[in-house]
Each structure stands twice: as structure tokens, then as C-alpha cells.
Write a protein that holds these residues in place. Structure first.
Motif, mmCIF file in Angstrom:
data_model
loop_
_atom_site.group_PDB
_atom_site.id
_atom_site.type_symbol
_atom_site.label_atom_id
_atom_site.label_comp_id
_atom_site.label_asym_id
_atom_site.label_seq_id
_atom_site.Cartn_x
_atom_site.Cartn_y
_atom_site.Cartn_z
ATOM 1 N N SER A 337 58.941 47.048 49.021
ATOM 2 C CA SER A 337 58.546 45.643 48.838
ATOM 3 C C SER A 337 58.402 45.323 47.358
ATOM 4 O O SER A 337 58.831 44.253 46.893
ATOM 5 C CB SER A 337 57.235 45.361 49.565
ATOM 6 O OG SER A 337 57.387 45.494 50.965
ATOM 7 N N ARG A 359 55.882 36.971 48.764
ATOM 8 C CA ARG A 359 55.551 37.725 49.983
ATOM 9 C C ARG A 359 55.743 39.227 49.773
ATOM 10 O O ARG A 359 54.898 40.041 50.164
ATOM 11 C CB ARG A 359 56.428 37.250 51.140
ATOM 12 C CG ARG A 359 56.109 37.926 52.469
ATOM 13 C CD ARG A 359 57.092 37.532 53.546
ATOM 14 N NE ARG A 359 58.416 38.094 53.303
ATOM 15 C CZ ARG A 359 58.752 39.365 53.560
ATOM 16 N NH1 ARG A 359 57.842 40.211 54.048
ATOM 17 N NH2 ARG A 359 59.961 39.791 53.325
ATOM 18 N N ARG A 360 56.842 39.590 49.131
ATOM 19 C CA ARG A 360 57.133 41.016 48.923
ATOM 20 C C ARG A 360 56.149 41.639 47.923
ATOM 21 O O ARG A 360 55.687 42.763 48.130
ATOM 22 C CB ARG A 360 58.575 41.190 48.459
ATOM 23 C CG ARG A 360 59.595 40.892 49.560
ATOM 24 C CD ARG A 360 61.028 40.928 49.045
ATOM 25 N NE ARG A 360 61.971 40.563 50.074
ATOM 26 C CZ ARG A 360 62.691 41.423 50.802
ATOM 27 N NH1 ARG A 360 62.571 42.725 50.587
ATOM 28 N NH2 ARG A 360 63.527 40.996 51.717
ATOM 29 N N ALA A 363 52.869 42.209 49.624
ATOM 30 C CA ALA A 363 52.920 43.388 50.494
ATOM 31 C C ALA A 363 52.812 44.675 49.680
ATOM 32 O O ALA A 363 52.172 45.647 50.107
ATOM 33 C CB ALA A 363 54.218 43.380 51.309
ATOM 34 N N GLY A 367 49.852 47.320 50.010
ATOM 35 C CA GLY A 367 50.323 48.548 50.645
ATOM 36 C C GLY A 367 50.180 49.801 49.815
ATOM 37 O O GLY A 367 50.131 50.906 50.354
#
Length: 448
Positions: A337, A359-360, A363, A367
Motif C-alpha cells: 500500500s 487511501r493507500r 492503509a 498497517g
């Protein structure tokens, strides 16, 4: 005042105001508008000694402080030459350095000096030189006559430890340690007899260690060192006929080229790694396609960048972690991501794909585990920069605050440069309290 107390007072360290003023009159090399810090001066001196004299120096901010407080009045010749050049001084006396007086034999006794002075007298100059000078080796490390499986495993273990350290703390702190280990590993290749059955394993192990050293150098902006170490790692991968290690090394070489403003070379290196993509694992192909997307974004090729990110996603969907080499275990969902989010970042600043890039990157930030705090910090800085440019400045300030705290735990020149980019992006919103507070935190983090 007695004669004895007068002597003691005269022997007390006198602050070196000349050196401190010479440093503070120089602007920080990071264009922050602030005076040069002690650490920045130490870094410049270390670089000068390495580039001009070909020797390793380990000067620290603490040692510069000792010079300025007068605790050390006569640094060694290398440091004096470097300080004169860096600070634009013509002579040692212009920086307040004074050669210590020589005493006649037998002039110093235990009755005349305290314990520390006695040790200084007994050990000569040993207590007045940097500790690193006392550790300079005069005997080369021994190399075994024959390579054993234990030697190969030791190199792999060391490479794994340094790679983990690099992810968690950045590449600057232990570069000399990994370089020393790499020299010892190369000595095995050059001087020890290697049984045919261990030939490939030994070269692959040295290649993994060379890659770890190269990436640390890249993160510390020692780019020439990084290129040499990457070339060593690539040569070892080729000698071992290890296509997986070859792909990893070429990917890092491409990332360095792209970071240094040469996306064309980055593209070439990626394509070289993908020549026989059928021999690679899905994670390796996803990693390389993400690097290709980053190069394409830098070249302004919008649609091809988006398409390449899609191809990288397809490969990542096929990943089975248990089938990956140890050095590829880091390439999990958060890393993918982050890499693809970075690829979309440049075109997102042109108001294209900003939601997808955001969004990536989000994440990636959520994460990454604490082991990968540098990656989390860099993705967080990019997310804050993108949000500051295309979204809510207050939200960006909150994201940026978390990223600055993460960045403060690592020594990474890449993270520091990303912080400077975020700082520039905040200029148009600096009247907001949240943004003004973020700008203050960034200045402190970059200065540190």
C-alpha cells in the motif's frame, strides 16, 4: 588565594568562545535559516575526513560540545584540518585551539593533581582524544582458511539483524558497523577456500549483507557508497545465479536512482530485473512493478502509472508469504500500500487519483508494525503532505503530528527531506494554530 588554589583555577577548562561563535555564524546546511548545530558540524567534519583523507571519522555532537566547553583544547590533526576548512578558519588559533603545554619529566606528581589529572599524566594523550581513536584497530581481523556452513549462516544472521535495525532506526547510526562486517565477509570471498557446495550460498549471503549495507548508505545519503555496495551485492547475486536476490538488489538500485532524480535509469533497472519475470515470485514482481510505477509518475505519465499500479495489485493478490525469501517478508499489505501510494502521490498532487493515493497511504500508516517505523513515518509524512495540498489542513496537521513523532525515532535523511517538503506545503496555512504547531514540531525534528 593560596598558590595551590591559583594553580587549580588556572588549570580549569576555559570555554572556547571562538569555536562556538564560528559554528553559530554558519547557517545550517539544511537551509532552515537556523545556525549550524553541533551535530551538523560533526557530520560535515566526518564527511570531510572521509572524502579528503579516505579515513573514517566518528565525531559526535557531544565531542563538539567538549571542544566548545574547553574540556578538549587540542583535537587531533584530522579534526583540526576539517574544522578549519568547514568553518573557514586560516589557523588553529582562529578557532581557539591551543596546544597543551609540555611538562618536564617528573614535574607532575600525585600530590599536585587530582585522580583524573594523574590518569591523564600516566596515559599520555589517551584521555584527550576522541574515544573512536582509541578503538582504531591496528591488526586486521583473521580470516578462516576454509569456509564452513557456520560462516555462511553467520553472515546471513548478521544481515538480518542489520536489516531489522535499518527498518526500525534508520540507516545512519550503525553504518560503520555493517561496513566492517561487509569487509570481513568479502575477505572470505577473496582469501578463504570455499568448497564448491558452499559457493552459491556464500556469494548469496554476502550479497544480502551488501544489499543491507547499500540501503543503509542510501538512507543516509551516502549515495556513492550505496551504489558501490549495491553493485557488489548484484555481482554476488549473479555469481550465485540467484534471480530472487538479483531482483531485490535491482529494485533498490532503481529506488535510489528515482529518489536522486533519475527516473529513466530507475526504469531501466526495473526492466532489467523483469527480463525473466517468470523466475520471480509474486511479491518480487509486485515490488518491481511498484518501482516502475514510481518512475512513471516522476516522468508525468499519468495513465501508464495507474495501469502499472493495477498490475502490481494483481501480482500482490497472488502472494504467499511462506514461499518468499527472508528478505521479501517485509513486503506485506502495508508495504505494498505504501509503495503504490507513493507511486500515485506525484500525480495526486496534480489533483488526479488523490483519493486513491490517500487511501493507500492511510492503509500503510495503519498497517506497519513498530518494526517498520521508518516506513510508517515516511508514508505518514506523504499522507499529511497530500492532505495539506488537497484536503483539510487541520486533518493534515493531525496526521503530520503523528508522522513527526515516528520520524523522531529514526535517523533517516529520506524522512528528513520528506519533512521539509511537508513544511513547505504548510506555508499557505501557517496562520492556523494546528498548522503553526506542526511547523514548530517539524523544525525541531529536522534540527535534531
Amino acid at each position: 588565594m593560596t598558590a595551590r588554589s591559583a594553580e587549580r583555577r588556572a588549570a580549569m577548562p576555559q570555554p572556547n568562545h571562538q569555536l562556538r561563535q564560528a559554528r553559530e555564524q554558519r547557517e545550517s546546511p539544511h537551509e532552515s535559516g537556523e545556525p549550524m548545530s553541533r551535530q551538523e558540524l560533526a557530520d560535515l567534519v566526518n564527511a570531510w575526513v572521509h572524502e579528503r583523507l579516505g579515513r573514517v571519522a566518528c565525531l559526535t555532537a557531544n565531542y563538539i560540545g567538549k571542544l566548545e566547553r574547553g574540556l578538549v583544547s587540542w583535537p587531533n590533526a584530522d579534526y583540526r584540518a576539517a574544522l578549519r576548512d568547514v568553518l573557514g578558519a586560516c589557523a588553529d588559533r582562529d578557532l581557539g585551539f591551543r596546544r597543551p603545554r609540555r611538562h618536564a619529566p617528573g614535574a607532575i606528581t600525585v600530590a599536585d593533581v587530582d585522580r583524573k589529572d594523574f590518569l591523564r599524566a600516566a596515559l599520555g594523550t589517551a584521555l584527550s582524544v576522541p574515544l573512536a581513536d582509541l578503538l582504531a584497530s591496528t591488526e586486521p581481523p583473521t580470516v578462516p582458511a576454509v569456509v564452513t556452513p557456520a560462516d555462511v549462516q553467520e553472515i546471513r544472521t548478521i544481515a538480518g539483524l542489520f536489516t531489522t535495525w535499518d527498518h526500525t532506526y534508520g540507516g545512519s547510526l550503525v553504518r560503520e558497523a555493517v561496513n566492517a562486517q561487509l569487509r570481513q565477509a568479502v575477505a572470505l570471498l577473496d582469501k578463504a577456500r570455499c568448497p564448491a557446495r558452499l559457493h552459491d550460498d556464500l556469494h548469496a549471503a554476502v550479497g544480502v549483507l551488501g544489499h543491507a549495507a547499500g540501503f543503509m548508505a542510501f538512507d543516509a545519503y551516502a549515495h556513492n557508497d550505496a551504489r558501490r555496495m549495491f553493485r557488489l551485492a548484484l555481482a554476488c547475486a549473479e555469481e550465485a545465479d540467484d534471480w530472487h536476490l538479483r531482483a531485490k538488489v535491482l529494485s533498490s538500485m532503481a529506488r535510489q536512482a528515482i529518489w536522486c532524480g533519475d527516473p529513466d535509469t530507475g526504469m531501466t533497472l526495473v526492466e532489467l530485473a523483469l527480463v525473466r519475470s517468470d523466475r520471480l515470485t509474486p511479491a518480487e514482481r509486485a515490488m518491481l512493478l511498484s518501482a516502475r510505477a514510481r518512475a512513471l509518475a516522476k516522468l508525468g505519465r499519468f495513465q501508464v502509472t495507474v495501469n502499472t499500479v493495477g498490475l502490481a495489485d494483481e501480482e500482490f493478490a497472488r502472494v504467499r508469504p511462506e514461499e518468499e525469501a527472508p528478505w521479501m517478508r517485509y513486503y506485506d499489505a502495508a508495504q505494498h500500500s505504501g509503495d503504490t501510494g507513493h507511486a500515485l502521490f506525484d500525480i495526486a498532487l496534480q489533483e488526479r487519483c488523490s483519493d486513491e493515493a490517500s487511501r493507500r497511504l492511510t492503509a500503510a500508516v495503519h498497517g506497519h508494525s513498530p518494526v517498520y517505523v521508518r516506513s510508517r513515518a515516511i508514508s505518514g509524512i506523504k499522507l499529511a503532505t497530500l492532505t495539506m495540498a488537497t484536503g483539510d489542513p487541520d486533518e493534515a496537521a493531525t496526521i503530520g503530528g503523528h508522522a513527526v513523532r515516528d520520524a523522531g525515532t529514526v535517523r533517516s535523511r529520506r524522512a528528513a527531506d520528506d519533512l521539509r517538503e511537508l513544511y513547505r506545503m504548510t506555508a499557505s496555512h501557517q496562520r492556523r494554530d494546528s498548522v503553526a504547531e506542526l511547523r514548530g514540531h517539524i523544525k525541531e525534528a529536522v534540527r535534531a
